[in-house]
Design a protein around this motif. Structure first.
Motif, PDB file in Angstrom:
ATOM      1  N   HIS A  98       0.785  -1.140   0.131  1.00 44.28           N
ATOM      2  CA  HIS A  98      -0.001   0.066  -0.004  1.00 44.28           C
ATOM      3  C   HIS A  98       1.065   1.211  -0.037  1.00 44.28           C
ATOM      4  O   HIS A  98       0.295   2.674  -0.492  1.00 44.28           O
ATOM      5  N   HIS A 102       1.467   4.444  -3.072  1.00 41.19           N
ATOM      6  CA  HIS A 102       1.739   5.905  -2.565  1.00 41.19           C
ATOM      7  C   HIS A 102       2.661   6.034  -3.471  1.00 41.19           C
ATOM      8  O   HIS A 102       3.004   7.542  -4.247  1.00 41.19           O
ATOM      9  N   CYS A 195      -6.486   8.877   2.757  1.00 41.15           N
ATOM     10  CA  CYS A 195      -5.869   7.661   2.885  1.00 41.15           C
ATOM     11  C   CYS A 195      -6.228   6.809   3.697  1.00 41.15           C
ATOM     12  O   CYS A 195      -6.025   6.956   5.071  1.00 41.15           O
ATOM     13  N   HIS A 199      -0.065   2.158   6.050  1.00 43.34           N
ATOM     14  CA  HIS A 199       0.917   1.843   5.974  1.00 43.34           C
ATOM     15  C   HIS A 199       2.438   1.567   6.824  1.00 43.34           C
ATOM     16  O   HIS A 199       1.982   2.365   7.671  1.00 43.34           O
TER      17      HIS A 199
HETATM   18 ZN   LIG Z   1      -2.622   4.471   1.710  1.00 47.77          ZN
END
Ligand SMILES: [Zn+2]
Length: 396
Positions: A98, A102, A195, A199
């Motif tokens: 993830h 980004h 979001c 992360h």
């Molecule tokens: Zn994210």
């Protein structure tokens, strides 16, 4: 609306937690619980739910439904406080993919103005749909290099909440889809995204970012990509495969494609040569069969031949006189009955189909001078051949 505190917002590394059950429900026939707090990530924004257990019971899925985070369980759990445990390896893998997404999305935007249209994290590979009609290899390499530079710089990944009315002050890559208090994930000074996912703390933890093959979809390019552990496993797999091929060819890894091409060319030439020899052999064999034939019907089960070989032989035989052939041959799963006659003969071989079908169940068909039938009952092939030969003796 049941407001569950999302523990993963503050700490994506938290994999053990205590909570209270605030509601019990049923979801698609399975028991489900709503907790006052959870570290489980519910499926959202292209990221799958976390795997794990609650009080030792397997969590089948975690979804946001009817205003609540539902933890769908393999079986019901008893009353009292619960202990949740997230599968740490899967969670960390999701964090790598993830966060990598980004970074990759921003690299695409920064270098080639490619906007991210969608993201999907699969169990093996993830995909990123980019608003580009095409991209040169050189540019794709630049995007990949830039993304990996950001990894090497080991930038901090920060998360913070910004009220909707002040979100204009944050240089978001994409406009937010949600309203109200927005969670921003910032890859320090490089990318700003609204979001709610999980992360890593620093980009160094993403590991290698590797862009895979792309396909065109909805006028965009959808790339596969791998980060961290997935990229390593993929490299290991491919490296082993290439090294195995290189040792087979006694060549270097870089020479493998050339060696395979050479082999394919040789293979094609050999196939052509084999076909030519088969044709000559079949003609020779057919001559012998025709010479030895008594009457115009030739029949038998060809034990050592494939159905294709039997058909080929039958076609060669009927060209050599006024003849009719009923050959049986056994394939992998089924037995084949091949019926053929010379053009000079008048019988319509399709009339034989119901006659054979009355002896043994068959499928298939053909034209007046060539019929091929298959049967699953391989043991009754001889019977079918004999029935066909008898009919041919009378009618052909
Ligand atoms: Zn994210």
């Amino acid at each position: 609306m049941t407001d569950t505190k999302r523990l993963y917002y503050d700490d994506a590394y938290l994999v053990d937690f205590e909570a209270d059950v605030v509601e019990r429900r049923e979801h698609e026939g399975q028991p489900a619980v709503v907790l006052d707090r959870t570290a489980f990530y519910p499926e959202s924004g292209g990221q799958p739910w976390d795997k794990g257990t609650i009080n030792g019971v397997e969590v089948l899925k975690v979804v946001e439904a009817d205003g609540a985070i539902l933890h769908v369980l393999r079986s019901a759990i008893g009353p009292g406080p619960v202990h949740g445990r997230i599968d740490a390896a899967t969670r960390f893998d999701h964090m790598q993919q993830h966060t990598g997404q980004h970074v990759l999305s921003q690299a695409f935007f920064e270098l080639v103005k490619g906007e991210t249209r969608s993201f999907h994290m699969g169990p093996d590979v993830s995909t990123l749909e980019i608003g580009l009609g095409g991209i040169a290899d050189r540019d794709l390499d630049r995007v990949e290099d830039r993304a990996n530079d950001v990894v090497r710089e080991d930038r901090e990944v920060k998360t913070y909440f910004v009220p909707e009315e002040r979100i204009g002050e944050v240089p978001l890559r994409r406009p937010p889809k949600k309203t109200g208090l927005l969670r921003v994930v910032e890859v320090d000074g490089f990318d700003y995204s609204a979001c709610g996912g999980t992360h890593v703390r620093r980009t160094g933890e993403i590991g290698l970012i590797r862009i895979g093959p792309a396909e065109k979809i909805r006028g965009n390019l959808r790339f596969e990509f791998l980060c961290g552990g997935r990229a390593l496993r993929d490299y290991r797999l491919k490296d082993r495969a290439i090294r195995r091929l290189a040792s087979m060819f006694s060549s270097s890894a870089g020479d493998v494609p050339g060696q395979v091409e050479k082999l394919a060319t040789e293979h094609k030439a050999l196939k052509k040569r084999a076909r030519h020899l088969e044709e000559r052999l079949a003609a020779f064999e057919a001559d012998g069969i025709v010479k030895a034939a008594q009457g115009r019907v030739i029949s038998g089960v060809l034990e050592d031949r494939s159905p294709e070989e039997a058909r080929f032989l039958a076609l060669n035989v009927i060209r050599r006189g006024d003849l009719a052939v009923a050959y049986g041959a056994r394939g992998e799963a089924q037995a084949h009955l091949i019926l053929a006659r010379s053009e000079s003969l008048k019988a319509d071989l399709r009339q034989l189909v119901p006659i054979i079908a009355a002896v043994v169940p068959v499928k298939g068909g053909g034209g007046p001078s060539l019929v091929e039938l298959v049967m699953t009952d391989k043991g009754r092939l001889k019977e079918a051949v004999e029935a066909a030969a008898a009919w041919l003796a009378e009618n052909a």
